[in-house]
Design a protein around this motif. Structure first.
Motif, PDB file in Angstrom:
ATOM      1  N   GLU A 298      -4.837  -5.565  -6.430  1.00  0.00           N
ATOM      2  CA  GLU A 298      -6.290  -5.909  -6.260  1.00  0.00           C
ATOM      3  C   GLU A 298      -6.586  -5.591  -4.702  1.00  0.00           C
TER       4      GLU A 298
ATOM      5  N   GLU B 179      -8.080  -6.478  -1.993  1.00  0.00           N
ATOM      6  CA  GLU B 179      -8.555  -7.709  -1.461  1.00  0.00           C
ATOM      7  C   GLU B 179      -8.018  -7.388   0.108  1.00  0.00           C
TER       8      GLU B 179
ATOM      9  N   GLY C   7      -5.975  -8.049   3.311  1.00  0.00           N
ATOM     10  CA  GLY C   7      -4.400  -8.555   3.471  1.00  0.00           C
ATOM     11  C   GLY C   7      -3.447  -8.038   2.177  1.00  0.00           C
TER      12      GLY C   7
ATOM     13  N   ALA D  41      -1.138  -5.706   4.150  1.00  0.00           N
ATOM     14  CA  ALA D  41      -0.112  -6.730   4.953  1.00  0.00           C
ATOM     15  C   ALA D  41       0.978  -7.138   4.007  1.00  0.00           C
ATOM     16  N   ARG D  42       0.497  -7.791   2.983  1.00  0.00           N
ATOM     17  CA  ARG D  42       1.631  -8.500   2.106  1.00  0.00           C
ATOM     18  C   ARG D  42       2.611  -7.446   1.712  1.00  0.00           C
TER      19      ARG D  42
ATOM     20  N   GLN E   9      20.614  -1.723  -6.840  1.00  0.00           N
ATOM     21  CA  GLN E   9      20.314  -3.187  -6.881  1.00  0.00           C
ATOM     22  C   GLN E   9      19.125  -3.273  -5.951  1.00  0.00           C
TER      23      GLN E   9
ATOM     24  N   GLN F 171      15.402  -4.827  -6.987  1.00  0.00           N
ATOM     25  CA  GLN F 171      15.042  -6.240  -5.869  1.00  0.00           C
ATOM     26  C   GLN F 171      13.447  -5.659  -5.358  1.00  0.00           C
TER      27      GLN F 171
ATOM     28  N   ALA G 244      11.198  -6.061  -8.065  1.00  0.00           N
ATOM     29  CA  ALA G 244      10.878  -7.433  -8.419  1.00  0.00           C
ATOM     30  C   ALA G 244      10.120  -8.283  -7.261  1.00  0.00           C
ATOM     31  N   GLN G 245      10.455  -7.977  -6.047  1.00  0.00           N
ATOM     32  CA  GLN G 245       9.707  -8.526  -5.136  1.00  0.00           C
ATOM     33  C   GLN G 245       8.015  -8.026  -5.123  1.00  0.00           C
TER      34      GLN G 245
ATOM     35  N   ARG H  97       6.129  -9.906  -7.796  1.00  0.00           N
ATOM     36  CA  ARG H  97       5.797 -11.290  -7.492  1.00  0.00           C
ATOM     37  C   ARG H  97       4.561 -11.595  -6.603  1.00  0.00           C
TER      38      ARG H  97
ATOM     39  N   VAL I 237       0.958 -11.769  -5.695  1.00  0.00           N
ATOM     40  CA  VAL I 237      -0.173 -12.389  -6.509  1.00  0.00           C
ATOM     41  C   VAL I 237      -1.036 -11.082  -6.884  1.00  0.00           C
ATOM     42  N   PRO I 238      -1.791 -10.760  -5.697  1.00  0.00           N
ATOM     43  CA  PRO I 238      -2.611  -9.701  -6.107  1.00  0.00           C
ATOM     44  C   PRO I 238      -2.123  -8.167  -6.457  1.00  0.00           C
ATOM     45  N   VAL I 239      -0.764  -8.105  -6.882  1.00  0.00           N
ATOM     46  CA  VAL I 239      -0.183  -6.900  -7.424  1.00  0.00           C
ATOM     47  C   VAL I 239      -0.257  -6.904  -8.847  1.00  0.00           C
ATOM     48  N   HIS I 240      -0.995  -5.896  -9.414  1.00  0.00           N
ATOM     49  CA  HIS I 240      -1.091  -5.951 -11.036  1.00  0.00           C
ATOM     50  C   HIS I 240       0.013  -5.268 -11.482  1.00  0.00           C
TER      51      HIS I 240
END
Lengths: 188, 590
Positions: A34, A36, A38, A41-42, A80, A84, A87-88, A91, A93-96
C-alpha cells in the motif's frame, strides 16, 4: 519428513533444494505494498533490524488509484534466511503480496544506469565505440565528456562499468533492478 | 433519540471521536497520563462516564497496566500518552507487548500537523520511534480518517498474532471536526489465515499414532488463541495421554495439577521437562517459538525428534529450529481439526511405547529437581513461594511478576490451573513490569486476589505506581523477595565472572514498611520462616494494597539451570558444583 521442499534456486532443473542448505542464494522479490507513508521505512527497517542483506531495492507507485507500489528487492542468504525474509515481509500490515520471482519461474530483470565518462582522443573514441557495442545511448555530450544511458541486466552494467573505468568514468548512477515474470500470465 | 444518533455517528471533533471509538470497541478502562498534546481527548474523557481512566504515575506504567489488563481478560488493553516524552516513555512497554504478543492499543498525542518537523515543544517522531516496536502504527493527519484508523488499530492488534499498535494523533486533528462512521468503516484487508492446512494436520495425526516418545511443547499462543484453545489442548492431552510441558508464557493453558504435566521447560525449566524434550521422538509445538531460553544449544536441541509446529505467524516456523510438519493457523482451530482427524482415524496411539516413555519420565521426575535445602533460620525464596502457593492456590488468584530469579522461582513453585492467570514479561524480560501489570489486572478483576511476585530491585523500577494503587484503592499485594541483590545478575557473575559481583547489590534500600505507609498503604516485613504463614495471611486479609518485604537468603541460586551454550541434557542441579559451568562459547550468549 518434508526435508526437500519444492521451491527455489535457479541452478537446479528440478527446482528442488533443501531449505536447510548453507549455500547463499540470490533472490529477486516483488513486494506489492500500500502506498502509505512509512511503508518503505518498514521494509528497510526489517532488513536492517534483522541483519538481512539488500543488494538492490527499487520502489515506485504502480497503481495511482489503488495506491499501490511495487518494491523490487534483490537479497541474498541461505534458503532458511530467504524463507524468513519472505515471512517477515508478509507480516508487515501494508504489504499485500510477496513474490519470490527467483522461485516462481523465469523472469526478466533490467536495470538502467547513467555513466559520465570524461576523456579526449583515443579514449573518447573507444568509449563511444564500446557504448555502441553495449547499445548504450548518448544522452548528453560535451567536447570532453559523454553521459551514456544503458539498460540491461546488472551483470551487463557491471561489465560496461569495468570497461569504462580506464576510459575516464567519473560518475555512475544505477536504478537498481526492476523485474517481471516472463510469459503471458501475471502472478502478482 | 436523535440526539443520541448524533453522538454515536456523524460529524464530531477528533477528540470526541476517540472516546466514541473506544466506546464502540467496548473499552471500559484506559490507562494514561495527560499532557499538552492530548488535552482535547482528556477534556472529552472528563465529560463522560462510560470509560474509566486510570491515572498512572509514569507512562511506562500505563503500558504495562494495559498489558496486564489484556493478558488477564483476553481483551485489548488501551493506554493514552502525550507527545514527546509521553510517547518515548511508552517504548519499553510497546516492545514488551511486541515480544510477548499482547494486544494493546496506545493512543499518543502529537504536535499539530502544521508544526510536525519543526522540533516543536514535546515533539518526537513517534511513528518513527515506535515503528520497530509495534505490530503497526499510524499517524492520523485528517480528522475524517481518525475513526476508521482507530477501528483498524483494534483489528490489527487483536487479529492474527496479537501485538501492540499505536495511533499518533496531532492536536489539531483532535480539535477539528470530521465525520465518524462507526466500527464498520475500517478497511477489512488485514485478515491472516486461521485455518490450518488439512494435509499437514493429517500428517501430524499419523505421526501421533506411531510416536513412542511424544511430548507437547506449548506456549503463549495457546493462551492468546482464547479459552477454547486451552480446553481443546486439555481434551487432546487427556485423549492421547501424551506428556506436556510449556514455556514461561504458556503456563496455565494446561493445569499444573494435570496428570501429564511435566512443568515448565527451558533454561530454568524442570529436569523432567527438558529431558523429555531432549529424548522425544515427536515434538508437537503449539503456539511457542523456540526462543533461545527454551532451546539451549541449537545444534544439540532434541536431536532425534520429528517436530510439528502449530503457529499463526508464518515467520515463527523454521526461524530457529527445523520443522518437519509446519501448520500455520490459529491454535484453537487447528487443535479442533487435529482432534477431529485423529479421532476419525481411530484415536490410535502406541500404548506400549507410551507406557515405556511414561516410565522413563517417572525416573526423571523422581530426581525431584526442585528440591532445595530449607532452613529454619532464614527464609529461602523457594520456601516463601511454596507457602504463598499453599495459602493462595484455592483462591481466585492472579499472579504477575517482575524479572529475575523470583520470576523463575514463581514459575517453578506456583501452580496455574487456568489460562490468563499468569502475567510475566517473557520475551523482553522487563524489570518493572510486574507492579503496573498487577494494577491493570486488578482493574479488570476488582474482586480477585492479585499478587505481584517481585524482587526488590525490579520492584523499585516502577515503584511510583504505589500512588496509582492507593488512589484507586486497588488491593494489589506486592510480594517482594528481598535478597538485597540483583539475584540473577549475581548468579551469572558467580557462574561466569569469577564471583566478581559488579554492581549487583541493592544498596540504600528503602524501609519498605515505611514506604508503604508513606503512600497510605500497608507494609509488612518478615524475616523468620516461623512467622511467614502468619505474615502472608495478614497480607491476604488486608483490604488494600500491601508491600510485603520478605527478607530471604541473599545468595540462593536458581536451579535447575541449563547454562548458556549447553544442551537440555546438560542441566545443572542445585547441589552440584557450579564452577566453570559456562564455557567460553556460552559466555558470549545472554
Amino acid at each position: 519428513m518434508l526435508n526437500i521442499k519444492a521451491g527455489s534456486t535457479s541452478h537446479s532443473a528440478y527446482n528442488l533444494r533443501s531449505v536447510y542448505s548453507d549455500v547463499e542464494e540470490r533472490h529477486t522479490l516483488a513486494v506489492i505494498v500500500e502506498n502509505e507513508p512509512g511503508v518503505l521505512a518498514r521494509v528497510i527497517g526489517l532488513f536492517s533490524g534483522r541483519g538481512y542483506n539488500i543488494e538492490s531495492l527499487t520502489v515506485a507507485e504502480i497503481d495511482h488509484t489503488g495506491h499501490m507500489s511495487r518494491i523490487t528487492l534483490v537479497t541474498s542468504g541461505t534458503p532458511q534466511v530467504i524463507e524468513q525474509i519472505k515471512a517477515q515481509l508478509g507480516r508487515i500490515v501494508p504489504v499485500h503480496e510477496v513474490h519470490d520471482l527467483t522461485v516462481e519461474g523465469p523472469t526478466v530483470e533490467r536495470e538502467l544506469a547513467l555513466f559520465k565518462v570524461r576523456g579526449e582522443g583515443d579514449a573518447r573514441v573507444e568509449a563511444l565505440r564500446l557504448a555502441d557495442i553495449f547499445r548504450a545511448n548518448v544522452v548528453d555530450s560535451t567536447l570532453e565528456s559523454f553521459v551514456f544511458e544503458i539498460t540491461g541486466t546488472p551483470e551487463k552494467i557491471d561489465a560496461f562499468a569495468d570497461l569504462m573505468r580506464p576510459l575516464g568514468l567519473i560518475e555512475l548512477a544505477r536504478t537498481g533492478v526492476a523485474a517481471l515474470s516472463r510469459g503471458p500470465d501475471s502472478r502478482v | 433519540m436523535t440526539g443520541q444518533t448524533e453522538q454515536t455517528a456523524g460529524q464530531m471533533t477528533g477528540a470526541k471521536m476517540v472516546v466514541q471509538a473506544l466506546r464502540d470497541q467496548g473499552v471500559d478502562t484506559v490507562f494514561g497520563y495527560p499532557g499538552g498534546a492530548v488535552l482535547p481527548i482528556y477534556d472529552e474523557l472528563f465529560q463522560q462516564n462510560d470509560i474509566r481512566h486510570v491515572l498512572v504515575r509514569h507512562e511506562q506504567g500505563a503500558i504495562h497496566a494495559a498489558e496486564g489488563y489484556a493478558r488477564s481478560t483476553g481483551k485489548p488493553g488501551v493506554a493514552i500518552v502525550t507527545s514527546g516524552p509521553g510517547a518515548t516513555n511508552a517504548v519499553t512497554g510497546l516492545t514488551d507487548a511486541l515480544l510477548d504478543s499482547i494486544p494493546i492499543v496506545v493512543l499518543s498525542g502529537q504536535v499539530p500537523t502544521f508544526m510536525i518537523g519543526s522540533d516543536a515543544f514535546q515533539e518526537a517522531d513517534t511513528v518513527g520511534i515506535t515503528r520497530p516496536c509495534t505490530k503497526h502504527n499510524w499517524l492520523v493527519k485528517e480528522t475524517d480518517r481518525l475513526g476508521s484508523t482507530l477501528h483498524e488499530a483494534f483489528h490489527v492488534a487483536t487479529q492474527g498474532r496479537p501485538g501492540p499498535v499505536l495511533v499518533d494523533i496531532p492536536k489539531d486533528v483532535q480539535f477539528a471536526t470530521g465525520s465518524y462512521g462507526g466500527k464498520e468503516t475500517r478497511s477489512t484487508r488485514y485478515a491472516p489465515p486461521t485455518k490450518g492446512d488439512g494435509t499437514a494436520i493429517e500428517a501430524l495425526a499419523r505421526a501421533m499414532e506411531t510416536a513412542k516418545r511424544p511430548v507437547f511443547y506449548t506456549g503463549g499462543g495457546v493462551i492468546n488463541s482464547g479459552p477454547e484453545a486451552s480446553k481443546l489442548l486439555r481434551d487432546l492431552v487427556a485423549a492421547t495421554g501424551f506428556p506436556i510441558t510449556s514455556t514461561l508464557m504458556g503456563l496455565g493453558a494446561y493445569p499444573a495439577s494435570g496428570e501429564q504435566w511435566l512443568g515448565m521447560l527451558g533454561m530454568h525449566g524442570l529436569y523432567e521437562a527438558n529431558m523429555a524434550m531432549h529424548g522425544c521422538d515427536l515434538m508437537i509445538c503449539i503456539g511457542a517459538r523456540f526462543d533461545d531460553r527454551i532451546t539451549g544449544r541449537i545444534d544439540a536441541f532434541s536431536p532425534n525428534s520429528t517436530r510439528a509446529h502449530i503457529d499463526i505467524d508464518p515467520s515463527s516456523l523454521n526461524k530457529v529450529i527445523r520443522t518437519d510438519i509446519p501448520i500455520i493457523g490459529d491454535v484453537a482451530e487447528v487443535l479442533k481439526e487435529l482432534l477431529g482427524v485423529w479421532s476419525a482415524r481411530g484415536r490410535k496411539t502406541d500404548r506400549e511405547g507410551l507406557a515405556q516413555w511414561q516410565a522413563q519420565i517417572g525416573e526423571w521426575r523422581a530426581k525431584d529437581c526442585l528440591a532445595f535445602r530449607n532452613s529454619d533460620k532464614v527464609i529461602k525464596p523457594q520456601y516463601a513461594l511454596q507457602r504463598l502457593e499453599a495459602l493462595t492456590k484455592d483462591r481466585d488468584r492472579y499472579i504477575t511478576t517482575e524479572v529475575g530469579q523470583h520470576q523463575m522461582w514463581a514459575a517453578q513453585y506456583l501452580g496455574f490451573e487456568a489460562p490468563n492467570r499468569w502475567m510475566t514479561s517473557g520475551g523482553l524480560g522487563t524489570m518493572g513490569y510486574g507492579f503496573p501489570a498487577s494494577i491493570g489486572v486488578q482493574m479488570a478483576h476488582p474482586g480477585s486476589l492479585v499478587i505481584n511476585v517481585a524482587g526488590e530491585a525490579s520492584w523499585l523500577m516502577n515503584m511510583q505506581e504505589m500512588g496509582t494503587a492507593v488512589q484507586y484503592r486497588l488491593p494489589v499485594k506486592q510480594f517482594i523477595l528481598n535478597n538485597e541483590r540483583l539475584g540473577m545478575v549475581r548468579q551469572w557473575q558467580e557462574l561466569l565472572h569469577g564471583e566478581r559481583y559488579s554492581q549487583s547489590w541493592s544498596e540504600a534500600l528503602p524501609d519498605f514498611v515505611k514506604l508503604a505507609e508513606a503512600f497510605g498503604a500497608k507494609g509488612i516485613i518478615c524475616k523468620d520462616p516461623a512467622d511467614l504463614d502468619d505474615a502472608i495471611m495478614e497480607m491476604l486479609d488486608y483490604d488494600g494494597p500491601v508491600i510485603f518485604d520478605c527478607l530471604v537468603e541473599k545468595h540462593e541460586n536458581c536451579f535447575p539451570m541449563i547454562p548458556s551454550g549447553k544442551a537440555h541434557n546438560e542441566m545443572l542441579m542445585g547441589e552440584v558444583s557450579t564452577a566453570h559451568a559456562i564455557e567460553a562459547g556460552g559466555a558470549v550468549l545472554v
